[in-house]
Scaffold this motif. Structure first.
Motif, PDB file in Angstrom:
ATOM      1  N   ILE A   1      66.392  37.296  35.146  1.00 28.37           N
ATOM      2  CA  ILE A   1      67.016  37.881  33.955  1.00 28.37           C
ATOM      3  C   ILE A   1      66.260  39.152  33.588  1.00 28.37           C
ATOM      4  O   ILE A   1      65.035  39.153  33.463  1.00 28.37           O
ATOM      5  N   GLU A   2      66.998  40.229  33.436  1.00 26.09           N
ATOM      6  CA  GLU A   2      66.379  41.522  33.181  1.00 26.09           C
ATOM      7  C   GLU A   2      65.666  41.556  31.829  1.00 26.09           C
ATOM      8  O   GLU A   2      66.238  41.173  30.810  1.00 26.09           O
ATOM      9  N   GLU A   3      64.406  41.992  31.867  1.00 22.35           N
ATOM     10  CA  GLU A   3      63.589  42.190  30.663  1.00 22.35           C
ATOM     11  C   GLU A   3      63.500  40.934  29.787  1.00 22.35           C
ATOM     12  O   GLU A   3      63.479  41.005  28.562  1.00 22.35           O
ATOM     13  N   ALA A   4      63.436  39.793  30.419  1.00 23.37           N
ATOM     14  CA  ALA A   4      63.321  38.525  29.683  1.00 23.37           C
ATOM     15  C   ALA A   4      61.940  38.403  29.045  1.00 23.37           C
ATOM     16  O   ALA A   4      60.974  39.067  29.440  1.00 23.37           O
ATOM     17  N   GLU A   5      61.851  37.532  28.081  1.00 23.00           N
ATOM     18  CA  GLU A   5      60.573  37.261  27.425  1.00 23.00           C
ATOM     19  C   GLU A   5      59.707  36.411  28.350  1.00 23.00           C
ATOM     20  O   GLU A   5      60.192  35.490  29.013  1.00 23.00           O
ATOM     21  N   LEU A   6      58.430  36.739  28.419  1.00 22.71           N
ATOM     22  CA  LEU A   6      57.501  35.973  29.254  1.00 22.71           C
ATOM     23  C   LEU A   6      57.310  34.581  28.658  1.00 22.71           C
ATOM     24  O   LEU A   6      57.203  34.415  27.440  1.00 22.71           O
ATOM     25  N   SER A   7      57.268  33.578  29.522  1.00 19.87           N
ATOM     26  CA  SER A   7      57.098  32.209  29.052  1.00 19.87           C
ATOM     27  C   SER A   7      55.739  32.035  28.356  1.00 19.87           C
ATOM     28  O   SER A   7      54.722  32.573  28.804  1.00 19.87           O
ATOM     29  N   ASP A   8      55.745  31.267  27.277  1.00 25.38           N
ATOM     30  CA  ASP A   8      54.489  30.985  26.566  1.00 25.38           C
ATOM     31  C   ASP A   8      53.938  29.606  26.917  1.00 25.38           C
ATOM     32  O   ASP A   8      53.039  29.096  26.258  1.00 25.38           O
ATOM     33  N   LYS A   9      54.457  29.025  27.993  1.00 31.75           N
ATOM     34  CA  LYS A   9      53.999  27.701  28.406  1.00 31.75           C
ATOM     35  C   LYS A   9      52.535  27.731  28.822  1.00 31.75           C
ATOM     36  O   LYS A   9      51.785  26.780  28.586  1.00 31.75           O
ATOM     37  N   GLU A  10      52.116  28.802  29.468  1.00 27.77           N
ATOM     38  CA  GLU A  10      50.716  28.997  29.846  1.00 27.77           C
ATOM     39  C   GLU A  10      50.206  30.251  29.158  1.00 27.77           C
ATOM     40  O   GLU A  10      50.968  31.197  28.894  1.00 27.77           O
ATOM     41  N   SER A  11      48.899  30.292  28.902  1.00 35.77           N
ATOM     42  CA  SER A  11      48.328  31.463  28.233  1.00 35.77           C
ATOM     43  C   SER A  11      48.290  32.667  29.164  1.00 35.77           C
ATOM     44  O   SER A  11      48.511  33.810  28.743  1.00 35.77           O
ATOM     45  N   THR A  12      47.994  32.420  30.454  1.00 33.72           N
ATOM     46  CA  THR A  12      47.977  33.492  31.446  1.00 33.72           C
ATOM     47  C   THR A  12      48.565  32.971  32.760  1.00 33.72           C
ATOM     48  O   THR A  12      48.616  31.752  33.002  1.00 33.72           O
ATOM     49  N   TYR A  13      48.962  33.915  33.612  1.00 29.00           N
ATOM     50  CA  TYR A  13      49.537  33.563  34.912  1.00 29.00           C
ATOM     51  C   TYR A  13      48.875  34.388  36.005  1.00 29.00           C
ATOM     52  O   TYR A  13      48.620  35.592  35.830  1.00 29.00           O
ATOM     53  N   PRO A  14      48.579  33.770  37.167  1.00 31.36           N
ATOM     54  CA  PRO A  14      48.008  34.514  38.291  1.00 31.36           C
ATOM     55  C   PRO A  14      48.966  35.618  38.745  1.00 31.36           C
ATOM     56  O   PRO A  14      50.188  35.516  38.564  1.00 31.36           O
ATOM     57  N   VAL A  15      48.404  36.650  39.355  1.00 33.35           N
ATOM     58  CA  VAL A  15      49.177  37.819  39.778  1.00 33.35           C
ATOM     59  C   VAL A  15      49.173  37.926  41.301  1.00 33.35           C
ATOM     60  O   VAL A  15      48.130  37.722  41.944  1.00 33.35           O
ATOM     61  N   LEU A  16      50.344  38.238  41.863  1.00 26.99           N
ATOM     62  CA  LEU A  16      50.467  38.445  43.298  1.00 26.99           C
ATOM     63  C   LEU A  16      51.101  39.811  43.559  1.00 26.99           C
ATOM     64  O   LEU A  16      52.125  40.142  42.957  1.00 26.99           O
ATOM     65  N   LEU A  17      50.492  40.590  44.444  1.00 26.84           N
ATOM     66  CA  LEU A  17      51.117  41.832  44.897  1.00 26.84           C
ATOM     67  C   LEU A  17      51.939  41.543  46.145  1.00 26.84           C
ATOM     68  O   LEU A  17      51.540  40.717  46.980  1.00 26.84           O
ATOM     69  N   PHE A  18      53.082  42.232  46.281  1.00 29.13           N
ATOM     70  CA  PHE A  18      53.886  42.099  47.501  1.00 29.13           C
ATOM     71  C   PHE A  18      54.126  43.477  48.103  1.00 29.13           C
ATOM     72  O   PHE A  18      54.512  44.425  47.416  1.00 29.13           O
TER      73      PHE A  18
END
Length: 511
Positions: A228-245
């Motif tokens: 979904i375009e420009e959706a709100e980030l989930s607040d289920k976790e405080s932070t999320y790991p990042v992956l580059l592709f």
């Protein structure tokens, strides 16, 4: 490495694709209904006796209703043209019945011949009407299995510290288009992102890249994703790991949508990079379009040097991501990116870039290389990488030039002997891949482009290459997720350690 190396498109391939295609059931709903209604209508027009003008008009009305619904809901497209034309047949029939009226018994023999001829042509026409949408379907991505919805947003980033060497203007700087996928709020609603934002431009880009008719790629404009375009980030976790592709040479940032959506649905923020002038097509916000510029050489030395530019791209993008994590102007990612747990993965030349980033950038904690030669400035040390690494290889790639046709090799501007030596030198760099406890997965019955979305575009591609692409994608997703979950989320392995050894679909080695 090219898309079609060993097989040629043939009538047998097309027929096999049609007869065996489960793709028939992947067609869009109203598209399938329109095909069914119109083929039945054509049969009724040919075989029914004493067709009234009222009946013809009713048939025309029903067909028009289905076609308009299909057009409004799903969109019209060229492979359906033979089906659309059947809608006009009742009207044509009204006109023809006045032209070919039987005037006596003497007309019976020619009329019978005419009926046989019309029936044969109608059957052939119906076959074409049905098979075209099957050969060029509107493919869909399997629903991601993670607990999160998916959001996506795109960025145009300019590296003011680097000049762009592919343009003539001396003050041009390196520009990159970047797309980010991320876990979205469970309550988020909004527009689902298309697979490509500029269908005509990308169809033209694919046509140039693969030297195939543009018409074969126009259907990608109808493909939807789960993001979904420009959706709100989930607040289920405080932070999320990042992956580059990082994509492959002549690829695009979203070429592995099957994979990035799966990872985002399981709680990763995935950052896809378009390596401008080395991607199939890049479209900038001001409308500028940049297509792929072929590399000057396929030698190892040239590719090693070129890869340094890609590493610079990835480093710049990671720097930009760090800025987003600290202060996102849109307040989406501020303090929500876990920059202590960053990984990278890539396909082909992007896989080589991921390997180099793992060795050169301390911020990258783990990496996956999907069927990429180990090009770049650094070699894997004899005592191993000392950081988590997974190499995925297609068994076909590991055969080198063995399965490559002479035509394909000639198209690369080289000889079999030269290319064989290049493969041999490249494979020699893989000797230390698993040293120190790292992993090497060799996938069976697999081709180079099976690691991307490419074979989903048409079952013709899949049949030509002999790859069960859906199964291959599930395998890639399962082990990519397990790998990153262990090293970036500190979760126990569910697959990697439990499946060392030989299996029907793959062989997994560990040092």
């Amino acid at each position: 490495m090219g898309l079609f190396q060993t097989n040629k498109l043939s009538a047998a391939t097309l027929l096999n694709t049609f007869v065996l295609a489960p793709w028939l059931f992947q067609m869009r709903t109203f598209e399938m209904l329109l095909i069914t209604v119109n083929v039945l209508l054509l049969g009724w027009l040919i075989f029914a006796r004493n067709k009234s003008q009222r009946g013809l008009l009713v048939g025309f009305g029903i067909s028009i209703l289905f076609m308009v619904t299909h057009g409004l809901v799903e969109g019209l497209r060229w492979p359906m043209i033979p089906v659309y034309l059947i809608t006009l047949f009742p009207v044509v029939s009204v006109a023809l019945r006045h032209i070919f009226k039987p005037k006596g018994q003497k007309q019976n023999a020619p009329r019978r011949i005419r009926i046989i001829l019309v029936t044969t042509l109608a059957a052939l026409y119906s076959f074409i009407a049905v098979v075209l949408p099957i050969l060029f379907p509107i493919f869909s991505f399997e629903k991601p299995t993670g607990p999160y919805k998916i959001g996506t947003v795109s960025y145009h980033w300019v590296d003011n510290m680097r000049e762009e060497h592919f343009t003539k203007a001396p003050d041009d700087k390196r520009e990159l288009m970047v797309q980010i996928w991320y876990p979205a709020s469970s309550t988020t609603k909004g527009k689902t992102a298309p697979y490509v934002s500029h269908p005509d431009i990308f169809a033209n880009g694919y046509s140039k890249a693969l030297n195939m008719p543009k018409l074969l790629f126009t259907s990608i404009g109808f493909v939807k994703t789960h993001a979904i375009e420009e959706a709100e980030l989930s607040d289920k976790e405080s932070t999320y790991p990042v992956l580059l592709f990082s994509h492959g040479l002549n690829g695009v940032k979203n070429q592995n949508t099957f994979e990035v959506e799966q990872l985002a649905s399981h709680g990763y923020i995935v950052v896809g990079i378009d390596h401008t002038y080395h991607s199939t097509t890049s479209v900038f916000p001001d409308g500028r379009v940049v297509h792929f510029v072929p590399q000057e050489s396929n030698t190892i030395d040239y590719l090693d040097k070129l890869n340094e530019k890609w590493v610079e791209d990835a480093t710049f993008v990671l720097n930009q991501v760090e800025k987003l994590a600290k202060n996102d102007p849109d307040h989406r990612f501020t303090d929500r990116m876990d920059m202590q747990n960053v990984g990278m993965f890539g396909h082909s030349f992007g896989g080589a870039t991921s390997t180099q980033m793992l060795m050169t950038d301390s911020r990258i904690k783990a990496a996956i290389n999907m069927d990429g030669g180990l090009y770049g400035k650094l070699r894997i040390p004899a005592d191993g990488l000392k950081k988590p690494f997974l190499l995925m290889s297609a068994d076909d790639t590991l055969t080198g030039t063995e399965n490559m046709s002479d035509e394909y090799i000639a198209s690369q501007g080289t000889t079999r002997a030269e290319l064989t030596k290049s493969f041999s030198d490249t494979f020699a760099r893989q000797e230390s891949v698993t040293v120190g406890g790292n992993y090497w997965m060799k996938i069976k019955y697999m081709k180079h482009m099976g690691f991307s979305d490419m074979y989903l575009i048409s079952p013709v591609f899949e049949r030509m290459e002999g790859v069960d692409v859906r199964s291959a994608h599930r395998l890639i997703n399962d082990y990519s997720l397990d790998f990153f979950d262990h090293y970036l989320k500190q979760q126990p392995f569910e697959r990697m350690e439990q499946n060392i050894g030989d299996h029907p679909e793959f062989t997994l080695q560990r040092g």
